[in-house]
Write a protein that holds these residues in place. Sequence first.
Motif, PDB file in Angstrom:
ATOM      1  N   ARG A  27      -1.644  -2.065   4.724  1.00 35.60           N
ATOM      2  CA  ARG A  27      -2.343  -0.850   4.332  1.00 35.60           C
ATOM      3  C   ARG A  27      -1.467   0.014   3.416  1.00 35.60           C
ATOM      4  N   ILE A  28      -1.236  -0.479   2.214  1.00 36.45           N
ATOM      5  CA  ILE A  28      -0.487   0.301   1.241  1.00 36.45           C
ATOM      6  C   ILE A  28      -1.429   0.772   0.151  1.00 36.45           C
ATOM      7  N   SER A  29      -1.052   1.860  -0.509  1.00 31.88           N
ATOM      8  CA  SER A  29      -1.901   2.406  -1.557  1.00 31.88           C
ATOM      9  C   SER A  29      -1.036   2.905  -2.695  1.00 31.88           C
ATOM     10  N   ILE A  30      -1.674   3.415  -3.705  1.00 25.54           N
ATOM     11  CA  ILE A  30      -0.966   3.933  -4.866  1.00 25.54           C
ATOM     12  C   ILE A  30      -0.140   5.159  -4.497  1.00 25.54           C
ATOM     13  N   LYS A  76       2.920  -7.062  -7.702  1.00 29.10           N
ATOM     14  CA  LYS A  76       3.511  -7.910  -6.675  1.00 29.10           C
ATOM     15  C   LYS A  76       3.732  -7.161  -5.369  1.00 29.10           C
ATOM     16  N   ASN A  77       3.318  -5.896  -5.324  1.00 27.06           N
ATOM     17  CA  ASN A  77       3.542  -5.057  -4.137  1.00 27.06           C
ATOM     18  C   ASN A  77       5.012  -5.099  -3.708  1.00 27.06           C
ATOM     19  N   ALA A  98       8.452   2.623   4.357  1.00 24.17           N
ATOM     20  CA  ALA A  98       7.245   3.077   3.665  1.00 24.17           C
ATOM     21  C   ALA A  98       6.494   4.103   4.505  1.00 24.17           C
ATOM     22  N   ASP A  99       5.872   5.047   3.816  1.00 25.69           N
ATOM     23  CA  ASP A  99       4.997   6.011   4.464  1.00 25.69           C
ATOM     24  C   ASP A  99       4.249   6.760   3.369  1.00 25.69           C
TER      25      ASP A  99
END
Length: 122
Positions: A27-30, A76-77, A98-99
């Motif tokens: 669940r990553i985003s811009i 490529k995240n 990450a956060d």
Amino acid sequence: QVQLVESGGGLVPAGNSLTLSCAASGRISINTAMAWFRQAPGKEREFVAAIIRGGGGIDYADSVKGRFTISRDNTKNTVYLQMSSLKPEDTALYFCAADWKFSPRPDEYHYWGQGTQVTVSS
């Protein structure tokens, strides 16, 4: 949930360079902020660098400014930490985090990788 996997650590002589990678999934985003921290034996975890995936924010610890560069490849995240002019005091276990808050504080990051060891010989 966010999964982070670091790679690229190793043993290098002082003055050399090394590039770490952090591959993110889930669940990553811009707007996700991704950071590098490091922890040497007997010391607290310390901030190294941070970047926002969508751009607009980069920060470095004073101890690495001018020597380390954080960058991202959103296709490529993956986030990278290019380290040059390495010193023995850079020896540590390097973690990716990450956060959704751009911060140098480790307690504000909920997602962490397992770490990759960087050892710089004198």
